[in-house]
Structure formats: structure tokens, C-alpha cells
Design an enzyme around this catalytic site. Structure first.
Site, PDB file in Angstrom:
ATOM      1  N   MET A  98      49.317 -21.985 -53.590  1.00  0.00           N
ATOM      2  CA  MET A  98      48.596 -21.237 -52.416  1.00  0.00           C
ATOM      3  C   MET A  98      47.349 -21.063 -52.800  1.00  0.00           C
ATOM      4  O   MET A  98      46.178 -21.429 -53.495  1.00  0.00           O
ATOM      5  CB  MET A  98      48.966 -19.683 -52.070  1.00  0.00           C
ATOM      6  CG  MET A  98      48.015 -18.855 -51.646  1.00  0.00           C
ATOM      7  SD  MET A  98      48.621 -19.512 -49.515  1.00  0.00           S
ATOM      8  CE  MET A  98      47.472 -18.493 -48.685  1.00  0.00           C
ATOM      9  N   GLU A  99      46.483 -21.335 -51.435  1.00  0.00           N
ATOM     10  CA  GLU A  99      44.881 -22.295 -51.441  1.00  0.00           C
ATOM     11  C   GLU A  99      43.660 -20.974 -50.971  1.00  0.00           C
ATOM     12  O   GLU A  99      42.999 -21.523 -50.919  1.00  0.00           O
ATOM     13  CB  GLU A  99      45.266 -22.919 -50.314  1.00  0.00           C
ATOM     14  CG  GLU A  99      45.126 -22.116 -48.762  1.00  0.00           C
ATOM     15  CD  GLU A  99      46.374 -22.173 -47.729  1.00  0.00           C
ATOM     16  OE1 GLU A  99      45.819 -22.051 -46.838  1.00  0.00           O
ATOM     17  OE2 GLU A  99      46.846 -22.735 -48.800  1.00  0.00           O
ATOM     18  N   ASN A 100      44.734 -20.113 -51.832  1.00  0.00           N
ATOM     19  CA  ASN A 100      43.023 -18.307 -51.667  1.00  0.00           C
ATOM     20  C   ASN A 100      41.761 -19.126 -51.911  1.00  0.00           C
ATOM     21  O   ASN A 100      42.136 -19.817 -52.638  1.00  0.00           O
ATOM     22  CB  ASN A 100      44.210 -17.601 -52.714  1.00  0.00           C
ATOM     23  CG  ASN A 100      45.170 -17.037 -52.768  1.00  0.00           C
ATOM     24  OD1 ASN A 100      45.486 -16.560 -51.300  1.00  0.00           O
ATOM     25  ND2 ASN A 100      45.701 -17.155 -53.902  1.00  0.00           N
TER      26      ASN A 100
ATOM     27  N   ALA B 190      54.966 -24.135 -54.057  1.00  0.00           N
ATOM     28  CA  ALA B 190      54.440 -24.855 -55.053  1.00  0.00           C
ATOM     29  C   ALA B 190      53.338 -24.334 -55.159  1.00  0.00           C
ATOM     30  O   ALA B 190      52.475 -24.111 -56.384  1.00  0.00           O
ATOM     31  CB  ALA B 190      54.034 -26.181 -54.885  1.00  0.00           C
TER      32      ALA B 190
ATOM     33  N   GLU C 220      47.700 -26.895 -42.044  1.00  0.00           N
ATOM     34  CA  GLU C 220      48.966 -27.703 -43.015  1.00  0.00           C
ATOM     35  C   GLU C 220      48.869 -29.446 -42.681  1.00  0.00           C
ATOM     36  O   GLU C 220      48.940 -30.002 -43.962  1.00  0.00           O
ATOM     37  CB  GLU C 220      50.099 -26.697 -42.843  1.00  0.00           C
ATOM     38  CG  GLU C 220      50.212 -25.609 -43.444  1.00  0.00           C
ATOM     39  CD  GLU C 220      50.037 -25.086 -44.966  1.00  0.00           C
ATOM     40  OE1 GLU C 220      49.888 -26.104 -45.690  1.00  0.00           O
ATOM     41  OE2 GLU C 220      49.967 -24.172 -44.789  1.00  0.00           O
TER      42      GLU C 220
ATOM     43  N   GLU D   8      45.815 -28.892 -51.964  1.00  0.00           N
ATOM     44  CA  GLU D   8      45.480 -26.720 -52.002  1.00  0.00           C
ATOM     45  C   GLU D   8      43.639 -27.362 -52.191  1.00  0.00           C
ATOM     46  O   GLU D   8      43.758 -26.789 -51.288  1.00  0.00           O
ATOM     47  CB  GLU D   8      46.051 -26.785 -53.053  1.00  0.00           C
ATOM     48  CG  GLU D   8      47.106 -26.093 -53.329  1.00  0.00           C
ATOM     49  CD  GLU D   8      47.829 -25.825 -52.042  1.00  0.00           C
ATOM     50  OE1 GLU D   8      47.201 -24.355 -51.831  1.00  0.00           O
ATOM     51  OE2 GLU D   8      49.538 -25.978 -51.821  1.00  0.00           O
TER      52      GLU D   8
END
Length: 1048
Positions: free
Chosen positions: A431-433, A429, A488, A466
Site C-alpha cells: 500500500m502506497e501510503n 502486496a 492504479e 508503489e
């Protein structure tokens, strides 16, 4: 698989060569011929070592090898003497080679072009061969494409490249990474310079690299000390590392600079640095984007790819000027060249791990805003989506969420900007870069004219999740993947807290959390094949396995339980301290427990959080508390705890459960009530298998445990208490809170499914629903009925169950009716709770065959087809589409298929695709399954949903199961490395199989693919065994009760 070469003597090869030389001596003496020159063996095996006498480009093992010149004599004694002398000489040369760490040579032409020696897709098969030592290059080794060599063998030393974890001798401090992206042929070249600190003396530099072609490696201490001689290097695919072999050891407590020049593909898949595309004005456009979590940064550049190795990064990206590039930090300078290329130099990052480094190369446009604290927020997407304003909602709430988290955590957002990037293809869904969060379009773009409340909620919660990661995960990172729930679990919990901030009336944390997190994960965690939320990661495959709903949802549920028994304000202060202490660093679970214990202590409470929570995080599963009235002693109750398992027989089969006596310290909240009154809440800490407690119980009073389901456990009662609770619900359900009503429904269905309760108890409980006006209990009932429905939907007596459910739904369906559209076609919005309740009841009514519901859905979809104007209310479109496809003819399916292709709204595209899986026509379902694997028709991440939804359709369950088995190799190749995807697919296709024949097919299929996705398949077998067992034990009991209930 060809390995990159390495230099250094191998004792195993020396022994083998001695044997071969003895044989050759005997042959030569018999033939009395000239002794042939002894060259190195260059075997046909790809792993055979390559050695040579040295040429103009390099040196051999020890200069030139000595060549034999003596001719054999007829005198036997001289033969023996000559043979012995040769053996001694060879032993001396071998010993000298080991001492000097001699080098393999290789030579060959380099691959031409801007990206030489690219690896073949899917492996290292075409990687260049052995490293060649350039005698004029000092500390440099290059690999211009010679045959592969195997890594050195040294029995005296442990091989640090064979372990899952990096050896720890070196720690990265700073990366300078320069990339050149060729979007015309989807390749890129790179140069990475890593400043490393040597913590322990070592002759090997070991760092991660996978599917990259390494061209050159250099190592230097500093300008004064100069280069460190590199003997060679090789890739070791088993652990995905690059090993650099040095001629001398690196000294501890000194810093060095490692330079690696390499090239690779911009892959057509979902991990590493990969490509995606979209169509604009009839033209296909491409973009390159990264997905590095958990272990895929190594596919884009050689690095120390473990979360503990935090460093700073300075990135430069060269690309064609028709594109723009993005990374974690803002662009510092851009250098334009005359040939139509530009190089973007990005600012240096703070200390961070490799897995949330990111970059993208695209020709998107953006909109932007700024937070109160000056953080620049931009949303990048396809130009047409930006023009329509599809990203405006996400941009608006991101600004508000950064401000919310800064205030809640009392820790400022750490970067100058946050970019949100909406991409067409992505494995997850989002990605928290850090500073560049990447979302699949369906989870961030929202068109208000075609989006339902449930879609808006999905988008909202993904973004909340995120943004939370910018603190939990990016700023403070777990030490190792065994505690992935530390990031998470918190992000999942704060999905509900953050959404409550945005929409205070929705009561997400107190209510929706139960059905969407707690009830869902307890289904999974009630299996004997479950695992602890913190689990050991001992091999590479374990890393992917820890990213599952246990880490996300159980982690969140345990955090919620902890916040409730600590008190939310104390819990919040503890989190503030945790983030402040560990920012820009790593933390383990004990760091969190210690900080929270200190927060409690400052508040005058002395609870050892670690002692309590270790039982919840290091043990799998959860307990069921049973509260029994003591018939022999007035006002005393017996409280017992035991490990809850859905299939009791699975408990005896699971080795880890046979000898384990699981115990938890359980914060059991409890109230006593009657028809009009409920006592104040008390808390009992249950820590033994069985305990007696005194509690005042008047005649007719009932007990209720785990108030508002804040604890991660189930509660059972004696049948007398269940009867009293059912009576309370029917007479006056509002005496119990909304959350308690939902909790009772879920506990009753799950306890009956596992055999703790008679099958009719949960069905008796839902009789009160005709008077229920709140969404949450209906939602809990709907979710609990769903798996029961799938167990029964292919049985002859299914209509009896169907009729009973329709009877419970009918009254509320008539009361609520259908949502209305006003004259301009927009939805007349009621409150969130009311609208979601109406949607839930309509879905139940249409799913179970209410005639009016079917007629209304058919009318709405027929009107759309005839007028080509979609007047179907937004919040029920998915229900209408699915019902229409299942009831009407093939023309409706073709119409929906056409609309799926023509719409540009991602929310609409999603529900149209899912509606196609609702058909009763097996030919259409088969056609859809086959089309799902065509990436030009169905996006890779959506194909899984197509297969799963067909499996949920009773007319397509066997088709999806057969398709899954027939196409497993293709599916596993496509999704095997992507977190969640394989396990989601395996679970979705098998969870409702329930016959002995299907169980046998599953077990036989597992034997064919032994070891692949083993944990997911074991879970699937346990689930199907439980389905078969339930049908054998309980289906007759259920149908008998239903028959009687319908007659009265």
C-alpha cells in the site's frame, strides 16, 4: 445493531404517541382511576428512541412534561371536552418540540479503564447508547453508555447521513490526531480535532466513523465566539457516518473546530488499524499497522473519508517505550514519561487524502540510505530479516527509483522521507501510503541465496509500482473512485517502464507487458460481465468493486496505447504538465485528456484525446478487428470491427449488450510482408463498423495488424492470410518481431476459444516453437495453453493433447537442458531472457509429463532429502518441488511441510507452500485445505493461494470447490471487505469448472448466498457456461485434428 443516540423531535414518534395516549385515556376513563404519568416509550427494539423527564444529569424534552390532574366525570360531555383539551395540548407540545429541536436524554455509568465502551468486533453492537447533553458543558455532548436512540426523523428535511457521499456542507482543512495505543490488550483511544470550513449553512455535521466508540463531541467556532451547542450525535452504520446534531446552524464561509474523543480495538483482521505478529527467538511479538484504502480510515478515527477531502494532518502517537511508532512524516519530538511510555509528535503533512494516511507501532529495526535530492529512505522489518540483509535490495532500488521518477516527471518527491515497512500480515502486496509504504514481507524481502529471478522480478515490480504512487495517487489523487484507474493504471504501466530503467536489457514495457498485462486482462475483459474502466460508483459496495484487474491492467494497457500513438516524448511532457498543474490536489480523467491534448497541440498535432479515449474508458470490453482481402477489387481490403466476447451466447443474455452497438476509434498499425521483407508501418484510424482501404498486396504477401500489440484489441484475418503467417513463422520466424510473434499466438488461441477461428489454427502456429529462441513467444504460448489444458485435463482423450504439446517442447528442452550449479552451490547466472526461457520450457516439459524432466526433478529432491543440502537451482526450485510432491510418496510431502515451517526466508516459504498443493493424494490435499484456515499455520493472505492452487490440480479441483462452498461463510467474513481477495478466490476456485453438473452446483450455490459478491459470482457463472459451451461445440473438432497431426 445499536445506534448511538440523538436528540431532536421525531414526527413519526409524535403520531404514534398520540394514538397510544388515546387508547390510554379510554382505559383510564373506564377504570375511573388516577391518570398515570405519561413517560416516553422505551421500546424493546434497539432502535427505539429513549426519552425521559430529566434528572440531575440533564433535561427532558421541554423541561418537565405537564401531568394530568383532572379526575373523570360521569358526564359524557365533560369527558369529550377533557379528551379534546388533552389532544390539543399534546399537539401544541409536539409542535413546540419540533420548533425547539428538543433533545433526548440518556444516562448510565461509563465503561471503566483506558478504552471505555469498546465496540464488539465486527460491528457496533456494543457501542455506547444515546448522547447525553451535559447542561454545564456548553458545546459538548457525551455518551457514557446509555441505551441507544435512533436518529431524528424530519420529513421536512433530507437526511444527509443516508447517502453514499458526504453532503459537502463542510470541508476539512486540518486534523490534529492524538492516539494512545495499548498493545497489551489491543485497544486504542483517540482524540481528533478537525478544523472545518463551512461552505453551506447546516445543522448537521456528518463525517465518517465506523466501529469506534465515541465518548464526547464538541464544536466551537473560535475562542471569541465560543462553543456551538451540540444537541447530540449518533452513529449511522448503514453509511458508516457519525452525525452531530446542532442546536443552531453553522454559518457558511466560517471555520469551526470539531473535537471527537473516542476509542476502538486494534483489530485482529486486515483493515483499518489492525494487529499482526511474528516469532523471534521463540517469543511472539506484536505490531499494529494500518490499511485505510479505500474506505477504512474511518475505522481508526472519525474523518471525512473521501479522496476529494484533502487536508493537512498532525499526528501524535503515545505508546510503550519498548515500541517505536512510524507515520507519514518524520518524528518532530518525542516526549518520554516516567511510567515507561513515550509520545511521538510527527511533523505536519502536506495536503492529502485520508486513505493514504498511515501509522505503525512495532519493535522493528531498519537500514537507511539517502537520495541525491536528500530524501531519507529507510526499510523497517523484523530484526532478524534486517540482520540478514533481506531488505537491502529493496532499499537500494527505492533510492534509484525516486531519482528516476523525479527526473522523468520533473516534479520532486514531496516529503522529507520515505519509509518502507515489511509486515508479516497484510491484505495486499503493498500500500502506497505517502511517506510510509507498507509491504507484505513476500513482496519486499529478498534473500539472494534462496531467491529466483522470477521472485526478484516480482519484488522489483511491486516496489516500482508503489513508488510511482507517490506521484500518481498521493501527490495527485483521483476525485472519486470511479477513476481509480488514474492512479492504479499509471502505477501498473510504470511497473514496466521503471523496471526497464533498473534493468535495461529486460525489455519489460515492449515485451513482458504483453503476456503479464495485456493478454491477461483481455481474458477478463472479453466476458459479457465485464465493465468499463471508468464506472459509476453509486453505492458503498461499488467502491470495492472498482479495484480489479480492469482498473489496474486495462488502465495500464490503455495508457500504453495512448503513449504509443501520441509518441513517448510528447506523452511524457503531457504527464509532467498534468502532475505540475494538479499537485497536492485532485484530478479527473478529463483533466488528463485536456493536458495531453494540449501537449499534442504544442507538437503540431490536433487530436481530441477525450473524444478518442472516452470510447475506451466508458465502454466495457474491446474490439476485434477483422482484415479481409477483397476478392473483387485488387489492392483493396475490408476492415471491420465488432465487440469481442468469448461466449457469443452470453452477449444475447446480457441486457447492457443487447441494444448496444459498440464502436471504438482504433489506431490500427499495419504492415505488409513476405518471406524475407516487411514494409514500413502505417496507421489507419478505424472508426466505423466496416471500412474499405487501399493497400498494395502482391501475390504471396501477408498482412499483419496491431504491430507489437501496442493497441488494446485483437486482430483476425481471412484463412488465406492466417496460412501465409503460419508459413512465415515456420520458414523464417525472425522476419516478425518477438512481440508480433507473441501477439499472433495469443490472438489465435483466444479467437479459436471464442469460435472466430478453427480450433487447429493456434495449434498449427505453435509448431514453429521448436526453432524459437526467445522467451516471450514461449511465455505467450505457455499462458495460452494453460486454460486449454485445464479444460481438457479430466477427459479420457487428454493424453492426445498432452502428447502433441510434449512433441513441440521436446527439441527445445533437449537443447537448453537444466541450469547448473557451481561448486559453492550458487546459481550460475545466464542472461535474464535465456534463464527465463529455460525455466519456461522446463515447466512445460514437467507439467506435461516429459520423462527426463520427471526423472531430473525426482533426483534433485531425493538428493536434498538424503543430504539435507538443497542443491536445486534457484530458478527452477518451485518446478522441482511441485513435480517431486506429485510423483513421490507421502514422505516427500511431509518433508516439504517440515521445511515450510522451519524456513525463515519468505520467498522459500511461498514456493514450499504452493508445492504442497501439487500432491495427487486427495487425503493430503484435504488436510492442507483444512489447515489453510488456521492463521497460526498459514497466513491469512496465503490461505487463498492454497485453495486456488488445489483447485488448479485436477486431483483436487472438486475438493477445493466443495471446501469453498462448505467454508464460504468463514471465507467471506475473513476476506469480504478486502479488495481483490473475494473476487480472486471466487475466480480461482471456479474458472476451470467445466461440466453441466458443476455449473448447476455453482448456480444453486449462488441462490443460497444471493447478493454476496454478486459481480464475482456472475463472472464465474459466465466463465463456467463458456467452458461448458466450448466443450460441447469444439472438443471433438480439436481431438480429431490432434489425432491426425500426431499420425503424420
Amino acid at each position: 445493531m445499536a445506534l448511538d443516540g440523538a436528540r431532536g423531535a421525531r414526527d413519526e414518534e409524535s403520531r404514534e404517541k398520540k394514538k397510544k395516549k388515546k387508547r390510554r385515556r379510554k382505559e383510564e376513563e373506564e377504570e375511573e382511576g388516577e391518570e398515570e404519568e405519561e413517560g416516553a416509550e422505551a421500546g424493546g427494539s434497539p432502535s427505539a428512541a429513549t426519552m425521559g423527564d430529566g434528572d440531575a444529569g440533564g433535561r427532558g424534552l421541554a423541561g418537565a412534561r405537564p401531568r394530568g390532574t383532572e379526575r373523570p366525570s360521569a358526564v359524557h360531555g365533560r369527558l369529550v371536552l377533557a379528551f379534546a383539551v388533552c389532544i390539543v395540548a399534546l399537539l401544541a407540545v409536539t409542535a413546540l418540540a419540533v420548533l425547539l429541536s428538543l433533545r433526548f436524554d440518556g444516562c448510565g455509568p461509563g465503561a471503566p479503564g483506558g478504552a471505555p465502551g469498546l465496540p464488539a468486533r465486527g460491528g457496533n453492537a456494543s457501542l455506547p447508547g444515546p448522547a447525553r447533553r451535559d447542561p454545564q458543558a456548553g458545546g459538548e455532548a457525551s455518551t457514557p453508555g446509555a441505551p441507544a436512540a435512533r436518529p431524528p426523523s424530519d420529513p421536512e428535511r433530507e437526511h444527509p447521513w443516508t447517502h453514499l457521499r458526504l453532503p459537502g456542507h463542510l470541508k476539512p482543512l486540518h486534523y490534529n490526531l492524538m492516539l494512545t495505543a495499548f498493545m497489551d490488550n489491543f485497544t486504542f483511544s483517540g482524540e481528533v480535532n478537525v478544523e472545518v470550513a463551512c461552505t453551506n449553512r447546516t445543522r448537521y455535521v456528518v463525517l465518517h466513523a465506523s466501529r469506534v466508540a465515541v465518548d464526547r463531541v464538541q464544536l466551537a467556532e473560535d475562542r471569541a465566539a465560543g462553543a456551538v451547542p451540540v444537541a447530540g450525535f449518533f452513529l449511522y452504520p448503514q453509511t458508516q457516518v457519525l452525525v452531530v446534531v446542532l442546536n443552531r446552524s453553522l454559518d457558511a464561509h466560517r471555520n469551526y473546530n470539531l473535537k471527537v474523543v473516542y476509542s476502538a480495538l486494534i483489530e485482529n483482521e486486515l483493515l483499518g488499524f489492525f494487529r499482526s505478529s511474528y516469532v523471534l527467538h521463540g517469543e511472539r511479538r506484536f505490531l499494529g499497522v494500518t490499511q485505510f484504502s479505500p474506505t477504512h480510515a474511518r475505522k481508526a478515527f472519525p474523518c471525512f473519508d473521501e479522496p476529494i477531502y484533502k487536508a493537512t494532518f498532525k499526528i501524535s502517537i503515545k505508546h510503550q517505550a519498548t515500541y517505536l511508532s512510524l507515520s507519514n512524516m518524520p518524528v518532530e519530538t518525542s516526549v518520554f514519561e516516567e511510567d515507561g511510555w513515550v509520545t511521538d509528535h510527527f511533523s505536519q503533512t502536506p495536503l492529502m487524502s485520508t486513505y493514504y494516511l498511515a501509522w505503525a507501532i512495532c519493535n522493528f529495526t531498519y537500514r537507511e540510505t539517502t537520495t541525491k535530492s536528500g530524501v531519507a529512505v529507510r526499510l523497517y522489518a523484523r530484526p532478524d530479516a534486517i540482520r540478514r540483509g533481506s531488505g537491502d535490495y529493496a532499499l537500494h532500488i527505492t533510492k534509484r527509483l525516486i531519482e528516476f521518477y523525479e527526473d522523468y516527471f520533473k516534479v520532486p518527491y514531496s516529503l522529507p522521507k520515505l519509509d518502507l515497512l515489511a509486515v508479516p500480515k497484510h491484505p495486499y502486496a503493498a500500500m502506497e501510503n505517502w511517506g510510509l509504504s507498507i509491504f507484505v514481507e513476500q513482496r519486499i524481502l529478498l534473500d539472494p541465496s534462496v531467491s529466483s529471478i522470477s521472485y526478484l522480478l516480482d519484488v522489483t515490480m511491486v516496489i516500482v509500482h508503489e513508488i510511482c504512487h507517490q506521484w500518481f495517487g498521493d501527490l495527485v489523487t483521483p476525485v472519486w473512485w470511479e477513476d481509480v484507474w488514474l492512479k492504479e493504471g499509471f502505477a501498473h504501466y510504470f511497473e514496466f517502464v521503471g523496471t526497464d530503467y533498473l534493468y535495461p536489457g529486460w525489455n519489460m514495457e515492449k515485451q513482458r507487458f504483453l503476456t503479464d498485462v495485456l493478454h491477461e486482462v483481455m481474458l477478463l475483459d472479453g466476458l459479457a460481465s465485464s465493465h468499463p474502466v471508468s464506472q459509476e460508483v453509486l453505492q458503498a459496495t461499488d467502491i470495492d468493486r472498482v479495484f480489479d484487474w480492469i482498473a489496474y491492467k486495462k488502465g495500464a494497457a490503455l495508457i500504453r496505447m495512448l503513449a504509443n500513438f501520441m509518441g513517448h516524448s510528447v506523452f511524457q511532457r503531457g504527464l509532467q504538465d498534468y502532475l505540475t498543474i494538479h499537485k497536492y490536489g485532485n484530478a479527473a480523467r478529463n483533466d488528463l485528456w485536456n493536458t495531453l491534448s494540449e501537449a499534442l497541440k504544442r507538437n503540431g498535432k490536433f487530436v481530441n484525446i477525450q473524444e478518442v479515449m472516452d470510447q475506451w474508458t466508458l465502454q466495457m470490453g474491446y474490439p476485434v478487428i477483422t482484415i479481409l482481402g477483397n476478392l473483387t477489387a485488387e489492392n483493396r481490403i475490408v476492415i471491420t470491427q465488432q465487440h469481442f466476447i468469448y461466449d457469443i451466447s452470453a452477449k444475447t443474455k446480457a441486457l447492457q449488450l443487447q441494444n448496444n452497438s459498440y464502436l471504438w476509434q482504433i489506431p490500427l498499425t499495419i504492415v505488409v510482408g513476405n518471406r524475407s521483407h516487411v514494409s514500413s508501418e502505417a496507421i489507419i484510424w478505424v472508426s466505423n463498423k466496416s471500412e474499405h482501404h487501399r493497400i498494395t498486396l502482391d501475390k504471396g504477401n501477408w498482412l499483419l495488424g496491431n504491430i507489437n500489440q501496442t493497441g488494446y484489441f485483437r486482430v483476425n484475418y481471412d484463412l488465406r492470410n492466417w496460412r501465409l503467417l503460419i508459413d512465415q513463422l515456420i520458414r523464417n520466424h525472425q522476419v516478425l518481431s518477438v512481440s508480433n510473434r507473441a501477439g499472433l499466438i495469443d490472438d489465435a488461441f483466444s479467437l479459436a476459444r471464442a469460435g472466430y477461428l478453427p480450433q487447429h489454427i493456434p495449434l498449427e502456429i505453435i509448431r514453429y516453437l521448436s526453432e524459437e529462441k526467445d522467451f516471450l513467444p514461449w511465455h505467450a504460448a505457455s499462458r495460452a495453453l494453460y486454460p486449454l489444458d485445464k479444460l481438457l485435463d479430466r477427459m479420457e482423450k487428454y493424453n492426445v493433447f498432452n502428447e502433441y504439446i510434449l512433441k513441440q517442447v521436446a527439441t527445445t528442452y533437449i537443447k537448453l537442458g537444466w541450469p547448473k550449479n557451481n561448486f559453492n552451490g550458487s546459481l550460475v547466472q545466464a542472461s535474464y531472457q535465456h534463464e527465463e526461457l529455460r525455466r519456461e520450457v522446463i515447466m512445460l516439459a514437467c507439467s506435461f509429463g516429459n520423462k527426463h524432466c520427471h526423472q531430473q526433478a525426482s533426483t534433485l529432491i531425493s538428493d536434498w532429502i538424503s543430504s539435507n543440502r538443497n542443491r536445486i537451482p534457484l530458478n527452477v526450485r518451485d518446478i522441482v518441488y511441485c513435480t517431486g510432491v506429485s510423483l513421490l510418496d507421502e514422505d516427500v510431502w511431509e518433508f516439504i511441510w517440515m521445511k515450510f515451517h522451519s524456513t525463515t526466508a519468505v520467498s522459500e516459504k511461498k514456493i514450499l507452500l504452493e508445492a504442497l498443493t501439487c500432491s495427487d493424494d486427495r487425503n493430503l490435499l484435504n488436510r492442507l485445505l483444512n489447515l489453510s484456515l488456521n492463521s497460526e499455520v498459514v497466513l491469512d493472505q496465503d490461505a487463498i493461494d492454497v485453495i486456488i492452487h488445489v483447485a488448479r490440480n485436477p486431483h483436487g479441483r472438486d475438493l477445493a470447490w466443495k471446501f469453498f462452498r462448505d467454508k464460504w461463510k468463514i471465507l467471506n467474513t475473513r476476506y469480504g471487505e478486502a479488495l481483490f481477495m473475494n473476487s480472486k478466490l471466487i475466480s480461482g476456485v471456479t474458472e476451470f469448472l467445466n461440466t453441466e453438473g458443476e455449473l448447476k452446483e455453482l448456480k444453486n450455490f449462488m441462490k443460497t448466498y444471493d447478493g454476496v459478491a454478486a459481480a464475482s459470482f456472475l463472472r464465474a457463472v459466465e466463465t463456467v457456461e463458456a467452458n461448458v459451451r466450448w466443450k460441447a461445440l469444439y472438443q471433438d473438432e480439436l481431438f480429431q485434428w490432434l489425432g491426425k497431426a500426431l499420425r503424420h
